[in-house]
Design a protein around this motif. Structure first.
Motif, PDB file in Angstrom:
ATOM      1  N   ASP A   1       0.815  -1.096   0.047  1.00  0.00           N
ATOM      2  CA  ASP A   1       0.072   0.043   0.089  1.00  0.00           C
ATOM      3  C   ASP A   1       0.980   1.307  -0.243  1.00  0.00           C
ATOM      4  O   ASP A   1       1.703   1.489   0.829  1.00  0.00           O
ATOM      5  CB  ASP A   1      -0.921   0.074   1.048  1.00  0.00           C
ATOM      6  N   PRO A   2       0.694   1.984  -1.062  1.00  0.00           N
ATOM      7  CA  PRO A   2       1.445   3.252  -1.055  1.00  0.00           C
ATOM      8  C   PRO A   2       1.499   4.226   0.156  1.00  0.00           C
ATOM      9  O   PRO A   2       2.404   5.155   0.572  1.00  0.00           O
ATOM     10  CB  PRO A   2       0.998   4.084  -2.273  1.00  0.00           C
ATOM     11  N   VAL A   3       0.502   4.251   1.025  1.00  0.00           N
ATOM     12  CA  VAL A   3      -0.014   4.918   2.340  1.00  0.00           C
ATOM     13  C   VAL A   3       1.241   4.738   3.200  1.00  0.00           C
ATOM     14  O   VAL A   3       1.764   5.852   3.607  1.00  0.00           O
ATOM     15  CB  VAL A   3      -1.214   4.625   2.840  1.00  0.00           C
ATOM     16  N   VAL A   4       1.743   3.643   3.097  1.00  0.00           N
ATOM     17  CA  VAL A   4       3.081   3.432   4.107  1.00  0.00           C
ATOM     18  C   VAL A   4       4.258   4.198   3.661  1.00  0.00           C
ATOM     19  O   VAL A   4       4.864   4.865   4.464  1.00  0.00           O
ATOM     20  CB  VAL A   4       3.151   2.078   4.178  1.00  0.00           C
ATOM     21  N   PHE A   5       4.589   4.105   2.540  1.00  0.00           N
ATOM     22  CA  PHE A   5       5.526   5.057   2.011  1.00  0.00           C
ATOM     23  C   PHE A   5       5.301   6.643   1.939  1.00  0.00           C
ATOM     24  O   PHE A   5       6.238   7.485   2.056  1.00  0.00           O
ATOM     25  CB  PHE A   5       5.976   4.301   0.460  1.00  0.00           C
ATOM     26  N   GLU A   6       4.030   6.967   1.743  1.00  0.00           N
ATOM     27  CA  GLU A   6       3.907   8.361   1.883  1.00  0.00           C
ATOM     28  C   GLU A   6       3.991   8.831   3.187  1.00  0.00           C
ATOM     29  O   GLU A   6       4.411  10.004   3.370  1.00  0.00           O
ATOM     30  CB  GLU A   6       2.452   8.608   1.329  1.00  0.00           C
ATOM     31  N   GLN A   7       3.717   7.960   4.152  1.00  0.00           N
ATOM     32  CA  GLN A   7       3.929   8.444   5.608  1.00  0.00           C
ATOM     33  C   GLN A   7       5.322   8.567   5.909  1.00  0.00           C
ATOM     34  O   GLN A   7       5.798   9.448   6.500  1.00  0.00           O
ATOM     35  CB  GLN A   7       3.352   7.535   6.438  1.00  0.00           C
ATOM     36  N   ALA A   8       6.207   7.593   5.391  1.00  0.00           N
ATOM     37  CA  ALA A   8       7.750   7.882   5.482  1.00  0.00           C
ATOM     38  C   ALA A   8       8.336   8.925   4.839  1.00  0.00           C
ATOM     39  O   ALA A   8       8.849   9.782   5.341  1.00  0.00           O
ATOM     40  CB  ALA A   8       8.322   6.576   4.797  1.00  0.00           C
ATOM     41  N   LEU A   9       7.745   9.471   3.627  1.00  0.00           N
ATOM     42  CA  LEU A   9       7.990  10.622   3.129  1.00  0.00           C
ATOM     43  C   LEU A   9       7.809  12.065   3.701  1.00  0.00           C
ATOM     44  O   LEU A   9       8.524  12.868   3.765  1.00  0.00           O
ATOM     45  CB  LEU A   9       7.542  10.725   1.442  1.00  0.00           C
ATOM     46  N   GLN A  10       6.679  11.761   4.610  1.00  0.00           N
ATOM     47  CA  GLN A  10       6.249  13.063   5.286  1.00  0.00           C
ATOM     48  C   GLN A  10       7.255  13.388   6.398  1.00  0.00           C
ATOM     49  O   GLN A  10       7.699  14.209   6.656  1.00  0.00           O
ATOM     50  CB  GLN A  10       4.806  12.869   5.906  1.00  0.00           C
ATOM     51  N   LYS A  11       7.769  12.214   6.856  1.00  0.00           N
ATOM     52  CA  LYS A  11       8.658  12.079   8.105  1.00  0.00           C
ATOM     53  C   LYS A  11      10.115  12.445   7.420  1.00  0.00           C
ATOM     54  O   LYS A  11      10.778  13.256   8.018  1.00  0.00           O
ATOM     55  CB  LYS A  11       8.720  10.787   8.638  1.00  0.00           C
ATOM     56  N   CYS A  12      10.284  11.935   6.167  1.00  0.00           N
ATOM     57  CA  CYS A  12      11.514  12.570   5.739  1.00  0.00           C
ATOM     58  C   CYS A  12      11.904  13.957   5.250  1.00  0.00           C
ATOM     59  O   CYS A  12      12.662  14.683   5.419  1.00  0.00           O
ATOM     60  CB  CYS A  12      12.152  11.806   4.304  1.00  0.00           C
ATOM     61  N   GLY A  13      10.581  14.497   4.778  1.00  0.00           N
ATOM     62  CA  GLY A  13      10.429  16.049   4.459  1.00  0.00           C
ATOM     63  C   GLY A  13      11.308  16.584   3.306  1.00  0.00           C
ATOM     64  O   GLY A  13      11.543  17.421   3.212  1.00  0.00           O
ATOM     65  N   VAL A  14      11.456  15.393   2.513  1.00  0.00           N
ATOM     66  CA  VAL A  14      11.995  15.627   1.139  1.00  0.00           C
ATOM     67  C   VAL A  14      11.474  14.959   0.156  1.00  0.00           C
ATOM     68  O   VAL A  14      10.565  14.085   0.255  1.00  0.00           O
ATOM     69  CB  VAL A  14      13.711  15.250   1.239  1.00  0.00           C
ATOM     70  N   PRO A  15      11.668  15.284  -1.261  1.00  0.00           N
ATOM     71  CA  PRO A  15      10.867  14.581  -2.307  1.00  0.00           C
ATOM     72  C   PRO A  15      11.282  13.385  -2.482  1.00  0.00           C
ATOM     73  O   PRO A  15      12.527  12.633  -1.857  1.00  0.00           O
ATOM     74  CB  PRO A  15      11.463  15.427  -3.468  1.00  0.00           C
ATOM     75  N   ALA A  16      10.088  12.548  -3.110  1.00  0.00           N
ATOM     76  CA  ALA A  16      10.578  11.185  -3.331  1.00  0.00           C
ATOM     77  C   ALA A  16      11.689  10.854  -4.111  1.00  0.00           C
ATOM     78  O   ALA A  16      12.882   9.967  -3.672  1.00  0.00           O
ATOM     79  CB  ALA A  16       9.409  10.300  -3.819  1.00  0.00           C
ATOM     80  N   SER A  17      12.189  11.570  -4.833  1.00  0.00           N
ATOM     81  CA  SER A  17      13.564  11.477  -5.781  1.00  0.00           C
ATOM     82  C   SER A  17      14.750  11.658  -4.968  1.00  0.00           C
ATOM     83  O   SER A  17      15.934  11.322  -5.303  1.00  0.00           O
ATOM     84  CB  SER A  17      13.576  12.463  -6.652  1.00  0.00           C
ATOM     85  N   SER A  18      14.598  11.907  -3.626  1.00  0.00           N
ATOM     86  CA  SER A  18      15.882  12.147  -2.598  1.00  0.00           C
ATOM     87  C   SER A  18      15.868  11.240  -1.418  1.00  0.00           C
ATOM     88  O   SER A  18      16.431  11.049  -0.586  1.00  0.00           O
ATOM     89  CB  SER A  18      15.969  13.651  -2.025  1.00  0.00           C
ATOM     90  N   VAL A  19      15.024   9.950  -1.914  1.00  0.00           N
ATOM     91  CA  VAL A  19      14.875   8.758  -1.040  1.00  0.00           C
ATOM     92  C   VAL A  19      15.072   7.469  -1.673  1.00  0.00           C
ATOM     93  O   VAL A  19      14.745   7.179  -2.756  1.00  0.00           O
ATOM     94  CB  VAL A  19      13.519   8.633  -0.397  1.00  0.00           C
ATOM     95  N   ALA A  20      15.783   6.659  -1.069  1.00  0.00           N
ATOM     96  CA  ALA A  20      16.244   5.266  -1.538  1.00  0.00           C
ATOM     97  C   ALA A  20      15.216   4.104  -0.627  1.00  0.00           C
ATOM     98  O   ALA A  20      15.172   4.696   0.542  1.00  0.00           O
ATOM     99  CB  ALA A  20      17.431   4.886  -1.710  1.00  0.00           C
ATOM    100  N   HIS A  21      15.048   2.974  -1.098  1.00  0.00           N
ATOM    101  CA  HIS A  21      14.522   2.069  -0.197  1.00  0.00           C
ATOM    102  C   HIS A  21      15.164   0.753  -0.349  1.00  0.00           C
ATOM    103  O   HIS A  21      15.374   0.422  -1.787  1.00  0.00           O
ATOM    104  CB  HIS A  21      12.812   2.102  -0.275  1.00  0.00           C
ATOM    105  N   ILE A  22      15.353  -0.034   0.581  1.00  0.00           N
ATOM    106  CA  ILE A  22      16.103  -1.246   0.448  1.00  0.00           C
ATOM    107  C   ILE A  22      15.309  -2.351   0.867  1.00  0.00           C
ATOM    108  O   ILE A  22      14.791  -2.233   2.238  1.00  0.00           O
ATOM    109  CB  ILE A  22      17.436  -0.930   1.309  1.00  0.00           C
ATOM    110  N   GLY A  23      14.958  -3.417   0.347  1.00  0.00           N
ATOM    111  CA  GLY A  23      14.197  -4.523   0.840  1.00  0.00           C
ATOM    112  C   GLY A  23      14.440  -5.789  -0.156  1.00  0.00           C
ATOM    113  O   GLY A  23      15.054  -5.704  -1.096  1.00  0.00           O
ATOM    114  N   ASP A  24      13.929  -6.929   0.475  1.00  0.00           N
ATOM    115  CA  ASP A  24      14.138  -8.276  -0.322  1.00  0.00           C
ATOM    116  C   ASP A  24      13.063  -8.760  -1.090  1.00  0.00           C
ATOM    117  O   ASP A  24      12.817  -9.586  -1.823  1.00  0.00           O
ATOM    118  CB  ASP A  24      14.339  -9.099   0.947  1.00  0.00           C
ATOM    119  N   HIS A  25      11.796  -7.930  -0.848  1.00  0.00           N
ATOM    120  CA  HIS A  25      10.635  -8.488  -1.581  1.00  0.00           C
ATOM    121  C   HIS A  25      10.473  -7.532  -2.760  1.00  0.00           C
ATOM    122  O   HIS A  25      10.138  -6.292  -2.773  1.00  0.00           O
ATOM    123  CB  HIS A  25       9.319  -8.306  -0.386  1.00  0.00           C
ATOM    124  N   TYR A  26      10.164  -8.267  -3.739  1.00  0.00           N
ATOM    125  CA  TYR A  26      10.117  -7.597  -5.172  1.00  0.00           C
ATOM    126  C   TYR A  26       8.693  -6.344  -5.073  1.00  0.00           C
ATOM    127  O   TYR A  26       8.842  -5.528  -5.677  1.00  0.00           O
ATOM    128  CB  TYR A  26       9.877  -8.769  -6.198  1.00  0.00           C
TER     129      TYR A  26
END
Length: 241
Positions: free
Chosen positions: A167-192
């Motif tokens: 659900d993109p809502v989870v990442f949108e909450q994270a972006l709010q906490k980061c306070g920067v555009p999505a293009s300034s954020v990376a995400h690392i995980g094992d699930h495609y």
């Protein structure tokens, strides 16, 4: 990446840490302390059946149905043992409660050998770190017990967010906490789907960790594919400044 990278978000389970022993073994250990002799293979199979049932009937710890992580997990544990012909209510309650709390201990989790170094390497680049995980509220204590909590500026779990990856809502909450555009954020995980596809759907630079992959996802470019977390800091360094 046009915008300079400022944040790295992390999945946790099977990315930074993994369960040390199988669920069947750990549940049998608890049962043995109560005088029960069960087969780890049978308990593992029962757990998988119970997990599928609970995940489909009460998705994301049943938050939308009035449950929480603890009631969801204790119900699942009792269902698992019931499928192994253990039916005494008081005994089921005790084992479920014990197992829920036991999984907060570092002895039940193993930190991957490349995790600490990768986290330190990212911080050394001046990057801030956060967690986005389909996990319950015990995650903070688990990360603390594993010696990883201090690396992160914030944690978002699916239980607390009320939504689960992909659900993109989870990442949108994270972006709010980061306070920067999505293009300034990376995400690392094992699930495609949950990590790579979902993060990229909101504009985050998703990296897919493939430690032991049997079938590769062909649409993941080589520069976004990791065989080990050791590769990550040098991969990100070119995008920081």
């Amino acid at each position: 990446m046009r915008a300079p990278l400022r944040w790295v978000l992390w999945d946790v389970k099977d990315t930074l840490i993994k369960v040390r022993a199988s669920v069947g073994e750990q549940y049998c250990k608890e049962a043995e302390q109560k005088g029960l002799k069960l087969s780890p293979a049978d308990v593992e199979a029962a757990f998988r059946q119970a997990y599928r049932h609970y995940s489909s009937t009460y998705p994301n710890y049943g938050i939308s149905q009035g449950l929480d992580g603890q009631s969801w997990w204790t119900g699942l544990v009792k269902d698992t043992f019931s499928r192994c012909r253990v039916h005494e209510p008081a005994l089921l309650d005790t084992m479920a409660r014990n197992l829920y709390h036991n999984f907060c201990n570092a002895e039940n989790w193993e930190v991957f050998p490349d995790s600490q170094k990768a986290l330190e390497g990212c911080s050394a680049l001046g990057l801030k770190l956060g967690v986005v995980s389909n996990f319950d509220s015990r995650l903070r204590e688990i990360l603390r017990a594993c010696g990883l909590l201090s690396h992160f500026s914030f944690l978002i779990t699916s239980e607390e967010a009320g939504a689960a990856k992909p659900d993109p809502v989870v990442f949108e909450q994270a972006l709010q906490k980061c306070g920067v555009p999505a293009s300034s954020v990376a995400h690392i995980g094992d699930h495609y789907v949950n990590d790579y596809v979902a993060s990229r759907s909101v504009g985050i630079h998703g990296f897919l960790l493939e430690r032991h992959v049997k079938q590769r996802q062909l649409d993941v470019p080589p520069e976004y594919r990791l065989h080990s977390l050791e590769e990550l800091p040098s991969r990100l360094q070119q995008h920081v400044f």
